[in-house]
Every structure is written in C-alpha cells, then in structure tokens.
Design a protein around this motif. Structure first.
Motif, short mmCIF file in Angstrom:
data_model
loop_
_atom_site.label_atom_id
_atom_site.label_comp_id
_atom_site.label_asym_id
_atom_site.label_seq_id
_atom_site.Cartn_x
_atom_site.Cartn_y
_atom_site.Cartn_z
N THR A 233 0.85 -1.19 0.00
CA THR A 233 0.00 0.00 0.00
C THR A 233 0.88 1.24 0.00
O THR A 233 1.76 1.38 0.86
N SER B 7 -4.08 7.33 -1.50
CA SER B 7 -3.75 5.95 -1.15
C SER B 7 -4.09 5.04 -2.31
O SER B 7 -5.16 5.18 -2.94
N ALA C 147 -4.61 -1.62 -0.94
CA ALA C 147 -3.75 -2.81 -0.97
C ALA C 147 -3.64 -3.34 -2.41
O ALA C 147 -4.65 -3.71 -3.01
#
Length: 577
Positions: free
Chosen positions: A384, A400, A403
C-alpha cells in the motif's frame, strides 16, 4: 609568566595548524565565527589551567629529584598525542593538529592543553567528519559528539589515571573512561506540533463524502531519547521514540550495532534508517518544513525508512557519499499471523559534491530501493502506497493506492541541491514501480507512479546551512547571535518555500472502474507551502508552516470526486541535543 607565554604559544600553534589543514570548503564566514568562539572558550580554559598549575605543589617521586608539574607535563604530553594520531582514522574522527606533523606545542605544554585543543576542534559542517552513527537525527548527532569526547580523553594518555570524566558536548551528557576507549552519551529530540486544517465550504463539489479533517489538534511528532555506547571502533545505538503519528504508542526508532574500521567506512546492522534520497538523508532536526514531501515518505516506505531491519555500509568522504544496504521488515512488523518469508529488499544512494567553496555548494545524487519480495500477511502479499497531506495532526490519508497484490516494488530518482551563501535550493524527482501479482484472467498490469518537489531556504539573518559530509545533505542553522535579553541577540530567522506533487493514479480512465483496467485511482496531491523558522539557539527551534493542499481523487468506480482542497496552519516547538 613563562608558563603563560607557553600556553599562548601552544594555543596559537594549534590554531595555526588546524587552519592550515582545514579544507577550502570550510573557509566560510560561519566557520571563522566558530573558530573565534572556540578561541574565546580555549582562552578561558587555559586561564583556569594556569591557576590550577600555579596552585599545585611539587610532588617528588621516590628515588628521583623533585619535579615541577610543568616539567613532568612536557615529556608526558608527546606520547598521548601520538596515540591520538594513530587512533583517529579508526575512530572516524577528523585529523587532529598532530596528525600531519611532529608533536605540537600544545602537546608539549601538557596533556590537559592538548586535550582541550582537540576537544575544541571544529567538527561536522562543510568538510566535517563522518557521523558516528547510521542515522541522522537524534542518536546520529549524539554519536558524533560521543566520538569527539572519547578522542579527547584518549589524548590524555598517561595522565588519565582517574576513573573517567563527564562532559557536555553540544549539551549532551557524555561519560568518557580515563583511557578514552569507552564512552556513553544520552541525547533528546522533542518535536511538539499544534495546528489544524481550514477547509473550503463543505458544499463545494470536490468534498462530497470525504473525511472531515481536524480543525485544531496537537501531536508529539517525535520524542526520542538516543543512547550511544562506544568502545574503540564499535558503537551501539539504542533510541526509543515516545512520539509518533499519532503519539501515545511508544516504539523503537533505532537499535543498531556500528563498526568503523576506517574513518570513512561504517558498517551497520540492526534496526535503523538506511540512507535513501536527499529528503530522507536530511535530519528531522534540520527539515525546512515540519514534514518531508509526500513522495519521499512514500518512496522510503518500500524498502527503507525508520526502524528498518538492515545490514550494510556507507562510505563518506569530503566530496562524495556511497551507501548500500540489504533490508527486511520494519520494527514491530512481525506477528503470529504473518506467513513466511518476510519482506526482503535493498537500498542504495550515491551522492557527490562537485562544487564546494566558501559561497557555493553543489550537490548531485541518485538513489533507489527495491523490494525483492513483498512481505506476506494473513491478507496476502500486498503493498500500500499512501501518505498524509504533509502534516501529522490529523491522521487521515487522502491519497492511497489501497492494498495492491504485488510480487515486488521499486523506486529511484535523481537529487539536486545548490547553496549560494545564505540561499539554498534543492529538489528531487522520484519514480515508483509496482509489479502486480497475476491472478486468473483479471487484468494486472505493472503500475508506475511519480512525484517530486522543489524547496528553497533564505536565511534572513545571513547564516548559511552547512553541508554534512557524513550524510550527504545540508544541516540546520547555528545562529551567529543566539537569543539573549541581556546581550540583545535575536537568533536566526529563515524563510522557506516548497512545491511538491505526487501522482498515485495509473492505468485508469475517468468514468471507468479501476477493476476493468487493472489500474489504481490513488489520487494526485499538490502542496504549496510557505514557512518561517526561528532559531533562538543551536538546540532550540520554532517553526510556523502554511500549506495549501489540493487532492484530486476519484472513487474506485471513477465517477465520484473524493478529494478536497484545504489549508494547513501548524506550529512546531523543537528542542534537540
């Protein structure tokens, strides 16, 4: 009077030898002022020594005629000086006044005078010594001064019959054994932040469904207590950290074993911060702004960063710097749910200073890191990439990637810095790559992200940022006139500015879901900042920052804007020694 004249001659000879041996890069105004300040301190020390010698009675030895203290000091001062000369390269310290010639008059005047002259010799800065630690902030500086204190005690040689001595180099309590082979020091680094976020009106289109940032808050960003223990050329650094993001969860910043077989070479193993990028190599005590640029924080999270398990070495010379490390996971990353193997990677950095003059410094470099094998957890083998908006009072991460199933990741980029007198300009470009794991028929293309920054510093009071050869980066400011109500000193003032950008979007199209292309809507963040830094003394700093932040980010479906625009205002109080 003859003794007084001898001490003056020793003082002038020692300073003359040091000035002749100093590199051309150290002949700037700040170094001259440092020498003048050390001259005054040495004069006060020599006055005290003269009083002690005058008050000391002659001590006759059995079977020998009575000798005066001065007569005994002269022959005994030469052997310890030679010992210090032989040990200096292994200790990683700068050459002493005796390193290039026969015993100086300071040594002939007595071990106390030689020890004083060596302890006062300038270190660090332009043309300074390699730091005695694998880190820059906290324990790195403590280690440097511990090393200096140990070398000073070694110079005492035969005169060191006592159990040891306690000194305070740069304000750090340091114990050094009588023979100078062992030393222990403790330092502190406290950074306390207060501030908040000023958002646009919540009805503006680019704020729908986004987190509500903290309008006012505080955070103990760093609360480190570095402990440094040294025996000959082996050094142990242990640094707990009671701050963080957020604070309230104490951790370990460093626990490393360092070996310095040569002055320029340091081999390190344990948990520490491997050298990587210009922004990462700059000590957190010396940042221009409260935080590093986001692209630097993201890049160092791949295979480096604070508290990283690593083994490797760095070589630091006057004009160039080279480091390389094999790395593992971060401290505390192990858990019972984690499958094996853990993450493995590597980090390297090469930097040079082709121009080093009184008014000019030019720095060029290249660094990179690689995660050979991403750490596996119960949730799979994922990476991440994310960061907060260059302030740690609110803990929301607005950019972000989420994942990403990945087999590996890497980053690399060039770095640049230019100093002209009291003006500094520096910046970096960083390219990040992620090798996605293949899974069935779903598209999993390799991803590429990028970012960079440019920042500038102008010291209003005229001081210049010195260059640290031990880290290949610029250091903080030492005010010419520390703040004093009695003497009228104001300290030093610095005006700073920065533009940074990072783009975590790749292989996506607005209006189309990321799952259809195998890409990522991680967001694009731009930050424009201004700041004012005040340095009342060498150990105290206050920072006031304003940042204008713009985050452009779509949801995973590519249809809704979840970014936002806002301003940040924050103040930091910092004390470090």
């Amino acid at each position: 009077m003859r003794r007084s004249g001898l001490f003056r001659a020793a003082l002038l000879a020692t300073l003359g030898t040091a000035a002749a041996a100093a590199p051309a890069a150290a002949q700037d105004g700040a170094r001259i002022e440092a020498l003048e300040r050390q001259l005054r301190e040495m004069q006060a020390e020599l006055s005290r020594l003269r009083r002690e010698v005058a008050a000391r009675p002659a001590e006759p030895r059995p079977g020998r005629p009575a000798e005066t203290a001065t007569a005994r000091a002269a022959p005994r001062g030469r052997a310890p000086a030679a010992t210090a000369q032989a040990r200096s390269p292994a200790d990683g310290g700068p050459p002493t006044a005796t390193a290039a010639q026969a015993p100086s008059p300071a040594a002939a005047a007595g071990p106390s005078a030689a020890r004083t002259a060596q302890a006062r010799a300038p270190t660090g800065g332009s043309g300074g010594q390699p730091a005695a630690s694998g880190v820059q902030s906290g324990s790195g500086q403590v280690a440097q001064d511990t090393d200096s204190a140990a070398r000073s005690a070694t110079t005492a040689g035969a005169d060191a019959a006592g159990p040891g001595r306690v000194s305070f180099p740069s304000g750090r309590p340091t114990f050094t054994s009588g023979d100078g082979r062992f030393s222990a020091a403790v330092g502190a680094q406290i950074q306390y932040d207060i501030g908040g976020y000023i958002r646009d009106r919540r009805s503006t289109p680019d704020q729908r469904g986004t987190p509500h940032l903290n309008t006012f808050g505080e955070n103990l960003r760093r609360g480190r207590l570095p402990f440094v223990f040294r025996y000959d050329d082996v050094q142990l650094n242990v640094t707990p950290d009671f701050g963080g993001s957020p604070d309230g969860d104490p951790s370990l910043y460093e626990a490393s074993l360092n070996w310095t077989p040569l002055r320029a070479l340091m081999v390190t193993a344990g948990y520490f911060k491997p050298w990587l990028t210009l922004g990462d190599a700059t000590s957190s005590n010396d940042f221009l702004f409260l935080e590093r640029p986001s692209v630097v924080e993201i890049a160092r999270s791949i295979a480096a960063g604070d508290g990283r398990a690593a083994f490797g070495a760095r070589w630091a010379e006057e004009r160039w710097f080279l480091s390389g490390y094999l790395t593992g996971g971060n401290y505390g990353s192990q858990s019972s749910s984690e499958a094996t193997p853990q993450q493995t990677g590597a980090a390297f950095r090469l930097a040079g200073r082709p121009v080093a003059a009184a008014d000019w410094d030019l720095h060029l470099g290249l660094s990179g890191s690689l995660a050979f094998d991403i750490g596996r957890t119960a949730g799979g083998q994922n990476i991440t990439l994310q960061d907060r908006p260059e302030l740690r009072i609110d803990q929301n991460r607005l950019i972000s990637t989420g994942a990403i199933p990945a087999d590996g990741a890497h980053e690399w980029g060039p770095e640049f810095a230019l100093r002209w007198r009291n003006f500094l300009l520096q910046g970096e470009y960083i390219r990040i790559g992620v090798d996605q794991s293949r899974s069935g028929t779903a598209p999993r293309p390799d991803l590429r992200f990028e970012g960079g920054y440019a920042e500038a510093s102008w010291v209003l009071t005229g001081e210049a940022r010195s260059y640290s050869t031990s880290g290949g980066a610029f250091e903080g400011i030492r005010p010419r006139q520390p703040f004093s109500l009695r003497d009228g000193g104001l300290g030093a003032f610095e005006l700073v500015g920065r533009y940074s950008v990072v783009d975590l979007n790749d292989r996506v199209t607005r209006g189309r879901a990321a799952a259809a292309t195998g890409g990522v809507f991680g967001g694009r963040q731009e930050v424009l900042g201004l700041g004012l830094n005040w340095y009342p003394s060498n150990n105290l700093r206050f920072m006031l920052d304003w940042n204008n932040v713009s985050v452009d980010r779509l949801n995973a479906a590519g249809t809704t804007q979840i970014g936002q625009r806002f301003d940040e205002v924050a103040l930091r109080a910092q004390a470090a020694f």
